[in-house]
Scaffold this motif. Structure first.
Motif, PDB file in Angstrom:
ATOM      1  N   ASP A 185      14.974 -21.847 -27.197  1.00 40.00           N
ATOM      2  CA  ASP A 185      15.362 -21.303 -28.496  1.00 40.00           C
ATOM      3  C   ASP A 185      15.059 -19.817 -28.580  1.00 40.00           C
ATOM      4  O   ASP A 185      15.493 -19.151 -29.511  1.00 40.00           O
ATOM      5  CB  ASP A 185      14.621 -22.043 -29.616  1.00 40.00           C
ATOM      6  CG  ASP A 185      15.022 -23.517 -29.670  1.00 40.00           C
ATOM      7  OD1 ASP A 185      16.183 -23.810 -29.342  1.00 40.00           O
ATOM      8  OD2 ASP A 185      14.167 -24.340 -30.034  1.00 40.00           O
ATOM      9  N   HIS A 186      14.297 -19.292 -27.645  1.00 36.38           N
ATOM     10  CA  HIS A 186      13.954 -17.880 -27.645  1.00 36.38           C
ATOM     11  C   HIS A 186      13.749 -17.427 -26.207  1.00 36.38           C
ATOM     12  O   HIS A 186      13.563 -18.229 -25.307  1.00 36.38           O
ATOM     13  CB  HIS A 186      12.666 -17.645 -28.445  1.00 36.38           C
ATOM     14  CG  HIS A 186      11.449 -18.257 -27.810  1.00 36.38           C
ATOM     15  ND1 HIS A 186      11.201 -19.607 -27.841  1.00 36.38           N
ATOM     16  CD2 HIS A 186      10.430 -17.700 -27.090  1.00 36.38           C
ATOM     17  CE1 HIS A 186      10.073 -19.868 -27.186  1.00 36.38           C
ATOM     18  NE2 HIS A 186       9.595 -18.724 -26.722  1.00 36.38           N
ATOM     19  N   ILE A 187      13.819 -16.131 -25.987  1.00 40.21           N
ATOM     20  CA  ILE A 187      13.550 -15.582 -24.661  1.00 40.21           C
ATOM     21  C   ILE A 187      12.056 -15.733 -24.383  1.00 40.21           C
ATOM     22  O   ILE A 187      11.228 -15.305 -25.183  1.00 40.21           O
ATOM     23  CB  ILE A 187      13.950 -14.099 -24.589  1.00 40.21           C
ATOM     24  CG1 ILE A 187      15.458 -13.962 -24.797  1.00 40.21           C
ATOM     25  CG2 ILE A 187      13.537 -13.497 -23.251  1.00 40.21           C
ATOM     26  CD1 ILE A 187      15.928 -12.526 -24.849  1.00 40.21           C
ATOM     27  N   PRO A 188      11.679 -16.356 -23.261  1.00 38.09           N
ATOM     28  CA  PRO A 188      10.253 -16.544 -22.983  1.00 38.09           C
ATOM     29  C   PRO A 188       9.540 -15.217 -22.791  1.00 38.09           C
ATOM     30  O   PRO A 188      10.150 -14.203 -22.449  1.00 38.09           O
ATOM     31  CB  PRO A 188      10.247 -17.383 -21.698  1.00 38.09           C
ATOM     32  CG  PRO A 188      11.585 -17.136 -21.072  1.00 38.09           C
ATOM     33  CD  PRO A 188      12.531 -16.916 -22.207  1.00 38.09           C
TER      34      PRO A 188
ATOM     35  N   GLY B 143      14.084  -8.292 -14.364  1.00 46.05           N
ATOM     36  CA  GLY B 143      14.369  -7.893 -12.994  1.00 46.05           C
ATOM     37  C   GLY B 143      13.238  -8.173 -12.028  1.00 46.05           C
ATOM     38  O   GLY B 143      13.120  -7.506 -10.992  1.00 46.05           O
ATOM     39  N   THR B 144      12.403  -9.154 -12.336  1.00 49.28           N
ATOM     40  CA  THR B 144      11.270  -9.520 -11.485  1.00 49.28           C
ATOM     41  C   THR B 144      11.656 -10.689 -10.566  1.00 49.28           C
ATOM     42  O   THR B 144      12.792 -11.155 -10.574  1.00 49.28           O
ATOM     43  CB  THR B 144      10.067  -9.909 -12.358  1.00 49.28           C
ATOM     44  OG1 THR B 144      10.485 -10.898 -13.324  1.00 49.28           O
ATOM     45  CG2 THR B 144       9.536  -8.695 -13.099  1.00 49.28           C
ATOM     46  N   LYS B 145      10.689 -11.153  -9.790  1.00 48.69           N
ATOM     47  CA  LYS B 145      10.919 -12.291  -8.886  1.00 48.69           C
ATOM     48  C   LYS B 145       9.807 -13.318  -9.055  1.00 48.69           C
ATOM     49  O   LYS B 145       9.279 -13.855  -8.084  1.00 48.69           O
ATOM     50  CB  LYS B 145      10.988 -11.808  -7.436  1.00 48.69           C
ATOM     51  CG  LYS B 145      12.150 -10.863  -7.157  1.00 48.69           C
ATOM     52  CD  LYS B 145      12.181 -10.452  -5.702  1.00 48.69           C
ATOM     53  CE  LYS B 145      13.350  -9.519  -5.407  1.00 48.69           C
ATOM     54  NZ  LYS B 145      13.381  -9.105  -3.974  1.00 48.69           N
ATOM     55  N   SER B 146       9.461 -13.601 -10.304  1.00 52.30           N
ATOM     56  CA  SER B 146       8.320 -14.474 -10.574  1.00 52.30           C
ATOM     57  C   SER B 146       8.614 -15.941 -10.304  1.00 52.30           C
ATOM     58  O   SER B 146       7.689 -16.750 -10.223  1.00 52.30           O
ATOM     59  CB  SER B 146       7.857 -14.304 -12.025  1.00 52.30           C
ATOM     60  OG  SER B 146       8.910 -14.610 -12.922  1.00 52.30           O
ATOM     61  N   ALA B 147       9.883 -16.321 -10.167  1.00 51.59           N
ATOM     62  CA  ALA B 147      10.216 -17.724  -9.903  1.00 51.59           C
ATOM     63  C   ALA B 147      10.117 -18.082  -8.424  1.00 51.59           C
ATOM     64  O   ALA B 147      10.272 -19.258  -8.063  1.00 51.59           O
ATOM     65  CB  ALA B 147      11.622 -18.037 -10.412  1.00 51.59           C
TER      66      ALA B 147
ATOM     67  N   LEU C 148      14.342 -17.194 -16.295  1.00 49.65           N
ATOM     68  CA  LEU C 148      14.775 -16.461 -17.479  1.00 49.65           C
ATOM     69  C   LEU C 148      14.044 -15.124 -17.595  1.00 49.65           C
ATOM     70  O   LEU C 148      14.635 -14.098 -17.935  1.00 49.65           O
ATOM     71  CB  LEU C 148      14.539 -17.306 -18.732  1.00 49.65           C
ATOM     72  CG  LEU C 148      15.428 -18.546 -18.881  1.00 49.65           C
ATOM     73  CD1 LEU C 148      14.957 -19.400 -20.041  1.00 49.65           C
ATOM     74  CD2 LEU C 148      16.883 -18.137 -19.076  1.00 49.65           C
ATOM     75  N   LEU C 149      12.748 -15.151 -17.287  1.00 49.95           N
ATOM     76  CA  LEU C 149      11.984 -13.906 -17.290  1.00 49.95           C
ATOM     77  C   LEU C 149      12.508 -12.944 -16.222  1.00 49.95           C
ATOM     78  O   LEU C 149      12.619 -11.735 -16.449  1.00 49.95           O
ATOM     79  CB  LEU C 149      10.500 -14.201 -17.063  1.00 49.95           C
ATOM     80  CG  LEU C 149       9.739 -14.758 -18.264  1.00 49.95           C
ATOM     81  CD1 LEU C 149       8.405 -15.346 -17.829  1.00 49.95           C
ATOM     82  CD2 LEU C 149       9.522 -13.675 -19.314  1.00 49.95           C
ATOM     83  N   ASP C 150      12.816 -13.481 -15.049  1.00 47.01           N
ATOM     84  CA  ASP C 150      13.319 -12.652 -13.959  1.00 47.01           C
ATOM     85  C   ASP C 150      14.655 -12.013 -14.331  1.00 47.01           C
ATOM     86  O   ASP C 150      14.904 -10.836 -14.040  1.00 47.01           O
ATOM     87  CB  ASP C 150      13.485 -13.482 -12.681  1.00 47.01           C
ATOM     88  CG  ASP C 150      12.149 -13.888 -12.075  1.00 47.01           C
ATOM     89  OD1 ASP C 150      11.123 -13.309 -12.463  1.00 47.01           O
ATOM     90  OD2 ASP C 150      12.144 -14.796 -11.220  1.00 47.01           O
TER      91      ASP C 150
ATOM     92  N   GLY D 152      -5.680 -17.434 -18.842  1.00 45.96           N
ATOM     93  CA  GLY D 152      -4.967 -16.270 -19.349  1.00 45.96           C
ATOM     94  C   GLY D 152      -4.167 -15.539 -18.286  1.00 45.96           C
ATOM     95  O   GLY D 152      -3.346 -14.667 -18.608  1.00 45.96           O
ATOM     96  N   LEU D 153      -4.365 -15.869 -17.000  1.00 48.82           N
ATOM     97  CA  LEU D 153      -3.570 -15.271 -15.927  1.00 48.82           C
ATOM     98  C   LEU D 153      -2.102 -15.627 -16.121  1.00 48.82           C
ATOM     99  O   LEU D 153      -1.762 -16.779 -16.365  1.00 48.82           O
ATOM    100  CB  LEU D 153      -4.048 -15.795 -14.570  1.00 48.82           C
ATOM    101  CG  LEU D 153      -3.216 -15.391 -13.342  1.00 48.82           C
ATOM    102  CD1 LEU D 153      -3.448 -13.931 -13.005  1.00 48.82           C
ATOM    103  CD2 LEU D 153      -3.542 -16.281 -12.151  1.00 48.82           C
ATOM    104  N   THR D 154      -1.216 -14.646 -16.019  1.00 49.24           N
ATOM    105  CA  THR D 154       0.215 -14.886 -16.143  1.00 49.24           C
ATOM    106  C   THR D 154       0.913 -14.620 -14.814  1.00 49.24           C
ATOM    107  O   THR D 154       0.294 -14.160 -13.849  1.00 49.24           O
ATOM    108  CB  THR D 154       0.849 -13.987 -17.224  1.00 49.24           C
ATOM    109  OG1 THR D 154       0.887 -12.634 -16.747  1.00 49.24           O
ATOM    110  CG2 THR D 154       0.063 -14.062 -18.534  1.00 49.24           C
ATOM    111  N   ALA D 155       2.211 -14.884 -14.793  1.00 49.70           N
ATOM    112  CA  ALA D 155       2.999 -14.657 -13.580  1.00 49.70           C
ATOM    113  C   ALA D 155       3.324 -13.195 -13.359  1.00 49.70           C
ATOM    114  O   ALA D 155       3.820 -12.823 -12.291  1.00 49.70           O
ATOM    115  CB  ALA D 155       4.293 -15.471 -13.643  1.00 49.70           C
ATOM    116  N   LEU D 156       3.057 -12.329 -14.325  1.00 55.73           N
ATOM    117  CA  LEU D 156       3.373 -10.916 -14.196  1.00 55.73           C
ATOM    118  C   LEU D 156       2.502 -10.279 -13.111  1.00 55.73           C
ATOM    119  O   LEU D 156       1.286 -10.458 -13.091  1.00 55.73           O
ATOM    120  CB  LEU D 156       3.142 -10.208 -15.530  1.00 55.73           C
ATOM    121  CG  LEU D 156       3.481  -8.707 -15.578  1.00 55.73           C
ATOM    122  CD1 LEU D 156       4.959  -8.472 -15.299  1.00 55.73           C
ATOM    123  CD2 LEU D 156       3.091  -8.124 -16.922  1.00 55.73           C
TER     124      LEU D 156
END
Length: 347
Positions: A83-86, A166-170, A160-162, A240-244
């Motif tokens: 429903d929203h951009i993650p 423009g990242t490659k987190s997946a 969706l984040l990528d 709290g660690l994220t994929a970023l």
């Protein structure tokens, strides 16, 4: 890698837009490639490894069989319709209360070796560990089945984040629904680990086992997996660690310290990459040759493993994200890690 006299020129027509994208990547210094040929060779080698899936240096236990895993069901029905951009916060690790349901003593022998280069990111493994903590001590096949179900959903969020950033987190998460079994095998082998077992022996291979974050136990009827006390303590520090990427130093330091204590071979290879880059004006070929001589890796293995450790060093902020005139560079944080963790371990 094959000797020059064992190579053959193959003419393959490629779309112009694809060639242009390769050239732009090389000029920008992304990935450390110096030519089209090097890029294409690397891509072919990795594709072959994806298809073949050879386990990394399995122990000499030919009678052991991989613990069975049910075939995936309804993978093609999983779809992302948010429903929203993650946001990056949606990928943060959270640890449930697991102190009373840990595996305190593993009943398996764990293979200790540098990780195979297709494990080129640590976030997917740590994400998987947090999911296993949530699942609890559970029969192996059930835990992996549930973990894979969650991994598909997480992979879609990361895609969706990528697309947005423009990242490659997946990378490493299962995302290819056209080849679901291959995508799941890659994730299980290189992000989590596998168990080999017969009536008398049980051997674990892969990052989460090798890092002493999860362990295997047995009952009269089942093989169980669950979080270890050491894994629980680490995940508490990583909440709290994220994929970023690169990950923040507040998360990088406890993870790297844990690695240096619990996974000697993996830490030694990572430390070797960062230390050599610190001491030398190092390009891709020089670093690869050094790692080949240090660890006796051969052929595709040295190329893949070296690239994997460079990617992980960048993930944790130890190396600069891009090369400068074809040379790798260490960061201030990378220097600090070598002076603290590396110095401590060398005493």
């Amino acid at each position: 890698m094959d000797a020059p006299d064992n190579r053959r020129i193959v003419r393959i027509p490629l779309p112009t837009n694809l060639i242009r994208r390769i050239d732009e990547l090389i000029i920008a210094g992304n990935g450390g490639f110096e030519s089209r040929a090097e890029f294409i060779l690397d891509a072919i080698q990795e594709r072959l490894l994806e298809i073949e899936y050879p386990p990394a240096n399995e122990p000499d236990t030919p009678q052991l069989e991989t613990v069975s895993l049910p075939q995936p069901d309804l993978r093609s029905e999983i779809s992302a319709a948010p429903d929203h951009i993650p946001q990056w916060e949606d990928t943060s690790l959270h640890l449930p209360h697991t102190e009373d349901i840990l595996i305190h003593h593993s009943k398996a022998t764990c293979v200790d070796e540098p990780l195979f280069g297709l494990h080129n990111r640590d976030y997917p493994s740590l994400w998987a560990a947090a999911q296993i903590a949530d699942i609890g001590v559970t029969p192996y096949d059930q835990a992996i089945q549930e973990l894979l179900h969650r991994a598909w959903s997480a992979g879609e969020t990361l895609q969706l984040l990528d697309e947005h950033y423009g990242t490659k987190s997946a990378t490493l998460f299962p995302t290819n629904r056209k080849k679901p079994q291959a995508a799941e095998r890659r994730f299980q082998h290189f992000a989590v680990g596998i168990i080999l077992k017969d009536d008398n022996h049980m051997v674990t291979i892969g990052p989460l086992f090798q890092w002493n974050i999860i362990a295997a136990d047995t009952t009269s009827t089942d093989v169980l997996i669950g979080l270890t006390p050491e894994g629980h303590r680490l995940l508490q520090q990583l909440q709290g660690l994220t994929a970023l990427e690169p990950h923040e130093e507040q998360f990088a330091f406890p993870f790297l310290q844990h690695l240096s204590i619990h996974s000697n071979s993996d830490w030694a290879a990572l430390q070797q990459v960062v230390q050599f880059i610190k001491e030398h004006n190092t390009d891709r070929a020089t670093l690869t040759s050094h790692m080949e001589a240090t660890f006796c890796w051969k052929g595709n293995q040295v190329e893949t493993n070296t690239a994997g450790y460079v990617a992980r060093a960048r993930e944790w902020g130890l190396l600069q994200p891009k090369q400068n005139k074809g040379l790798y560079g260490i960061t201030d944080f990378g220097n600090a890690v070598l002076e603290t963790i590396g110095h401590k371990e060398s005493k």
